[in-house]
Design an enzyme around this catalytic site. Structure first.
Site, PDB file in Angstrom:
ATOM      1  N   TYR A  95      36.045  34.304   9.014  1.00 51.30           N
ATOM      2  CA  TYR A  95      36.771  33.510   9.411  1.00 51.30           C
ATOM      3  C   TYR A  95      35.806  32.135   9.972  1.00 51.30           C
ATOM      4  O   TYR A  95      35.268  31.685   9.051  1.00 51.30           O
ATOM      5  CB  TYR A  95      37.696  33.581  10.749  1.00 51.30           C
ATOM      6  CG  TYR A  95      36.102  33.931  11.777  1.00 51.30           C
ATOM      7  CD1 TYR A  95      36.258  32.765  12.320  1.00 51.30           C
ATOM      8  CD2 TYR A  95      36.089  35.021  12.234  1.00 51.30           C
ATOM      9  CE1 TYR A  95      35.074  32.707  13.331  1.00 51.30           C
ATOM     10  CE2 TYR A  95      34.730  35.374  13.228  1.00 51.30           C
ATOM     11  CZ  TYR A  95      34.759  33.599  14.286  1.00 51.30           C
ATOM     12  OH  TYR A  95      33.543  33.891  14.652  1.00 51.30           O
ATOM     13  N   CYS A  96      37.151  30.939   9.552  1.00 52.35           N
ATOM     14  CA  CYS A  96      37.023  29.572   9.760  1.00 52.35           C
ATOM     15  C   CYS A  96      38.354  29.127  10.669  1.00 52.35           C
ATOM     16  O   CYS A  96      39.392  29.894  10.824  1.00 52.35           O
ATOM     17  CB  CYS A  96      36.153  28.895   8.470  1.00 52.35           C
ATOM     18  SG  CYS A  96      37.209  28.327   7.632  1.00 52.35           S
ATOM     19  N   THR A  97      37.864  27.793  10.680  1.00 49.65           N
ATOM     20  CA  THR A  97      39.314  26.894  11.231  1.00 49.65           C
ATOM     21  C   THR A  97      40.396  26.825  10.797  1.00 49.65           C
ATOM     22  O   THR A  97      41.645  27.732  11.040  1.00 49.65           O
ATOM     23  CB  THR A  97      38.596  25.287  12.011  1.00 49.65           C
ATOM     24  OG1 THR A  97      37.864  25.871  12.542  1.00 49.65           O
ATOM     25  CG2 THR A  97      40.134  25.023  12.872  1.00 49.65           C
TER      26      THR A  97
END
Length: 249
Positions: A95-97
């Site tokens: 996951y990332c932003t």
């Protein structure tokens, strides 16, 4: 081929259905059949510092571009959470932003032989919008003047005592960069040394003692900006330079 995107509801279901654990741990009970998971944070260190999913991993580097985890098939690097894991039987949840970085990185891991790759569709911001702060600890770093947003910004939900205790007991983030004291406010500031400009977390005492700098060396720099109170952000350098010249004239 890139990773399989998971909707926020499916992502939450994955995290709720299993205890995300360290696949390298010696405490794993081999007699109990369990699908192996690795929850991977594909962001920069300063983003991780103020918030991340409970049980997530990331290498000990400041910038995600500076890491090579998952790259080496021979060397086992201590800071590499993917070193030595089963590439065919471990689900890698990234996951990332906003979802872009982990989508790009999944193609690299695919080339390195990792078979079961999943990403959080729309990133953490999309997850918080739909599912609230479930399994999320701290705030979310954003790339604008706000810098840090609490989960309630996306979806209002009461912070339970249990969740408050998780935040307080978690020792992996929200500490002063200088003295390592625990912080109440999860918000970065830029170093007052223009030529450093490092984003860092700092307690009020260290801000005052180091005049807004990230270290003692920066306090002696030739281009120092004034210490900003509260949550203010620095403006262009020429504004501070011109003010100083006027004071000297």
């Amino acid at each position: 081929m890139r990773a399989t995107p998971l909707a926020p509801s499916e992502w939450k279901k994955r995290l709720d259905s299993v205890d995300v654990f360290d696949v390298q741990s010696d405490k794993e009970d081999s007699s109990v059949p369990k699908k192996k998971f690795m929850l991977l944070d594909v962001r920069n260190g300063y983003e991780w510092d103020i918030g991340h999913f409970q049980g997530a991993h990331r290498p000990n580097v400041d910038c995600f571009r500076g890491t090579s985890f998952g790259f080496s098939a021979e060397e086992v690097v201590a800071s590499d959470p993917l070193a030595g894991i089963d590439k065919e039987n471990t689900d890698i949840l990234m996951y990332c932003t906003g979802g872009i970085r982990c989508d790009v990185y999944s193609t690299i891991l695919r080339q390195r032989g990792f078979q079961n790759l999943y990403t959080l569709s729309g990133g953490v911001s999309n997850y918080l919008n739909h599912e609230g702060p479930s399994k999320w600890l701290g705030n979310l770093f954003v790339f604008d003047s706000r810098l840090s947003l609490p989960p309630s910004t996306y979806k209002s939900r009461e912070i339970t005592e249990e969740r408050h205790n998780l935040l307080y007991e978690n020792s992996t983030f929200a500490k002063c960069y200088i003295c390592s004291s625990r912080l109440v406010e999860f918000r970065h500031r830029n170093c007052a040394n223009l030529d450093c400009n490092k984003l860092f977390l700092s307690c009020g005492i260290c801000v005052e003692e180091l005049r807004g700098c990230c270290c003692s060396d920066c306090t002696c720099a030739p281009r120092l900006r004034p210490v900003l109170p509260g949550n203010q952000r620095y403006q262009k350098w020429h504004l501070y330079r011109d003010d100083e010249l006027q004071m000297q004239s």
